[in-house]
Design a protein around this motif. Structure first.
Motif, PDB file in Angstrom:
ATOM      1  N   ILE A  13       0.859  -1.183   0.000  1.00 37.48           N
ATOM      2  CA  ILE A  13       0.000   0.000   0.000  1.00 37.48           C
ATOM      3  C   ILE A  13       0.895   1.232   0.000  1.00 37.48           C
ATOM      4  O   ILE A  13       1.610   1.497   0.968  1.00 37.48           O
ATOM      5  N   SER A  14       0.875   1.961  -1.107  1.00 34.22           N
ATOM      6  CA  SER A  14       1.801   3.082  -1.279  1.00 34.22           C
ATOM      7  C   SER A  14       1.132   4.218  -2.031  1.00 34.22           C
ATOM      8  O   SER A  14       0.328   3.997  -2.940  1.00 34.22           O
ATOM      9  N   ALA A  15       1.485   5.434  -1.660  1.00 33.60           N
ATOM     10  CA  ALA A  15       1.070   6.588  -2.446  1.00 33.60           C
ATOM     11  C   ALA A  15       1.713   6.537  -3.826  1.00 33.60           C
ATOM     12  O   ALA A  15       2.796   5.977  -3.986  1.00 33.60           O
ATOM     13  N   GLN A  16       1.030   7.094  -4.812  1.00 31.83           N
ATOM     14  CA  GLN A  16       1.620   7.214  -6.140  1.00 31.83           C
ATOM     15  C   GLN A  16       2.640   8.352  -6.122  1.00 31.83           C
ATOM     16  O   GLN A  16       2.386   9.417  -5.580  1.00 31.83           O
ATOM     17  N   PHE A  17       3.795   8.098  -6.707  1.00 33.71           N
ATOM     18  CA  PHE A  17       4.846   9.110  -6.733  1.00 33.71           C
ATOM     19  C   PHE A  17       5.695   8.901  -7.975  1.00 33.71           C
ATOM     20  O   PHE A  17       6.623   8.101  -7.988  1.00 33.71           O
ATOM     21  N   PHE A  18       5.345   9.583  -9.061  1.00 38.44           N
ATOM     22  CA  PHE A  18       6.088   9.544 -10.318  1.00 38.44           C
ATOM     23  C   PHE A  18       6.380   8.113 -10.791  1.00 38.44           C
ATOM     24  O   PHE A  18       7.429   7.852 -11.390  1.00 38.44           O
ATOM     25  N   GLY A  19       5.475   7.183 -10.481  1.00 38.63           N
ATOM     26  CA  GLY A  19       5.603   5.819 -10.977  1.00 38.63           C
ATOM     27  C   GLY A  19       6.524   4.918 -10.174  1.00 38.63           C
ATOM     28  O   GLY A  19       6.693   3.739 -10.515  1.00 38.63           O
ATOM     29  N   TYR A  20       7.115   5.425  -9.074  1.00 37.18           N
ATOM     30  CA  TYR A  20       8.038   4.592  -8.298  1.00 37.18           C
ATOM     31  C   TYR A  20       7.324   3.399  -7.663  1.00 37.18           C
ATOM     32  O   TYR A  20       7.929   2.338  -7.480  1.00 37.18           O
ATOM     33  N   GLN A  21       6.032   3.578  -7.314  1.00 31.81           N
ATOM     34  CA  GLN A  21       5.292   2.459  -6.719  1.00 31.81           C
ATOM     35  C   GLN A  21       5.189   1.296  -7.713  1.00 31.81           C
ATOM     36  O   GLN A  21       5.230   0.120  -7.307  1.00 31.81           O
ATOM     37  N   LYS A  22       5.102   1.588  -9.004  1.00 31.69           N
ATOM     38  CA  LYS A  22       5.066   0.528 -10.026  1.00 31.69           C
ATOM     39  C   LYS A  22       6.415  -0.185 -10.115  1.00 31.69           C
ATOM     40  O   LYS A  22       6.475  -1.406 -10.273  1.00 31.69           O
ATOM     41  N   GLU A  23       7.487   0.582 -10.022  1.00 31.07           N
ATOM     42  CA  GLU A  23       8.830  -0.009 -10.060  1.00 31.07           C
ATOM     43  C   GLU A  23       9.040  -0.955  -8.874  1.00 31.07           C
ATOM     44  O   GLU A  23       9.640  -2.039  -9.026  1.00 31.07           O
ATOM     45  N   ILE A  24       8.561  -0.543  -7.706  1.00 31.51           N
ATOM     46  CA  ILE A  24       8.713  -1.385  -6.516  1.00 31.51           C
ATOM     47  C   ILE A  24       7.900  -2.666  -6.675  1.00 31.51           C
ATOM     48  O   ILE A  24       8.378  -3.767  -6.350  1.00 31.51           O
ATOM     49  N   CYS A  25       6.662  -2.546  -7.180  1.00 29.08           N
ATOM     50  CA  CYS A  25       5.829  -3.730  -7.452  1.00 29.08           C
ATOM     51  C   CYS A  25       6.554  -4.699  -8.388  1.00 29.08           C
ATOM     52  O   CYS A  25       6.631  -5.906  -8.125  1.00 29.08           O
TER      53      CYS A  25
END
Length: 331
Positions: A13-25
């Motif tokens: 569960i993460s805030a969206q931040f310039f797509g970094y949450q997608k990179e972590i996923c």
């Protein structure tokens, strides 16, 4: 790092931040995990972001319904980790419910913003097994684990791209505090050495632009085409990074932790100009590669401007990679 999360189930569960949450996923999935991702905010409109930042209770019922729904959707999955980034909107009650419903899971929280910018941080802290922050001062003050930010794989590819250098100085970032004035001063210094620069000044909304316009005389005197209201395309950003010699980072005056731009510059093996003197405490600091400047009287030596980047040990690069970061958090 291999499949160090093979077979693990993670609620992320993460805030969206310039797509970094997608990179972590993606990194967690590539490491063998099964990941269920939810946005930390119930919506990403300017109003919702501002209301949560000012006082999450403004949206009390809206946020509660949102997390009730997440809990309902995930109640039948046996998670090994429940991993939050920021934790700005969820109530302490909902964290307690998650803890009770998933007693086998480790609850982990990472702060990539300072405690001062997150009024909810102390409310939820007692319910986590581990808490990390990128900010050393917060770690010392609140007795939590220190872990700097990371660079994503695209930045590690930059040294191998062998693109011709077009820009001596690069700045891409959000306009806040005194950033614009400092960058314009640095540009002047770079030009005095015969160099050129590329800048992309970003505002999340025109409302914020007008607020800064009223506060900052240097912005009032700037040409309007200097400012952008959408973030730069990711592929374009990487290409510009690869085509630049020196990257500039101006941290917020109230922040001591290194921004993600500092770490991305390390991954890209580019030189760095920064206002953050705390960088001297990090294992990758090398005065040939990093020039620390006074934000009120910026000075860049001609030797720093003209010298080439000096490589550092591979082990240090690995530590600051996204995989290295995840291995510390989900160990």
């Amino acid at each position: 790092m291999g499949l160090f999360l093979k077979g693990k189930h993670i609620l992320f569960i993460s805030a969206q931040f310039f797509g970094y949450q997608k990179e972590i996923c993606t990194a967690m999935i590539n490491a063998g995990a099964y990941v269920d991702y939810f946005d930390e905010r119930p919506a990403n409109s300017a109003f919702v972001k501002a209301a949560i930042r000012i006082n999450r209770n403004i949206l009390f019922y809206y946020i509660n319904r949102y997390y009730d729904n997440i809990i309902q959707k995930t109640k039948n999955t046996k998670y090994d980790y429940i991993f939050f980034i920021k934790c700005e909107s969820i109530s302490a009650r909902h964290v307690r419910i998650l803890r009770k419903m998933h007693p086998q899971a480790k609850l982990i929280l990472y702060h990539w913003d300072s405690y001062a910018n997150n009024h909810n941080a102390s409310n939820v802290a007692p319910y986590f097994d581990k808490i990390f922050s990128f900010d050393k001062e917060d770690c010392d003050r609140f007795n939590i684990n220190f872990l700097p930010l990371f660079y994503v794989p695209d930045y590690a590819k930059i040294p191998r791209m062998n693109m011709p250098i077009k820009y001596d100085m690069l700045f891409i970032g959000t306009v806040h505090s005194d950033r614009f004035r400092i960058i314009k001063n640095i540009e002047s210094i770079i030009e005095s050495y015969g160099g050129n620069s590329y800048t992309w000044f970003y505002f999340p909304s025109k409302l914020l632009f007008y607020k800064m316009w009223l506060q900052d005389e240097s912005i009032r005197h700037a040409q309007s085409d200097k400012f952008h209201y959408s973030s730069i395309d990711r592929r374009e950003l990487i290409n510009i990074f690869a085509s630049s010699r020196i990257v500039v980072d101006i941290q917020h005056p109230n922040q001591t932790g290194l921004t993600i731009r500092c770490i991305e510059t390390l991954g890209a093996k580019k030189k760095l100009i920064t206002t953050n003197c705390d960088i001297m405490k990090y294992d990758f600091y090398n005065p040939n590669n990093i020039q620390i400047i006074d934000r009120n009287k910026p000075y860049i030596s001609e030797q720093f401007f003209s010298s080439s980047y000096i490589d550092i040990p591979d082990k240090i690069y690995e530590e600051y990679s996204l995989d290295g970061w995840l291995s510390h958090i989900l160990s």
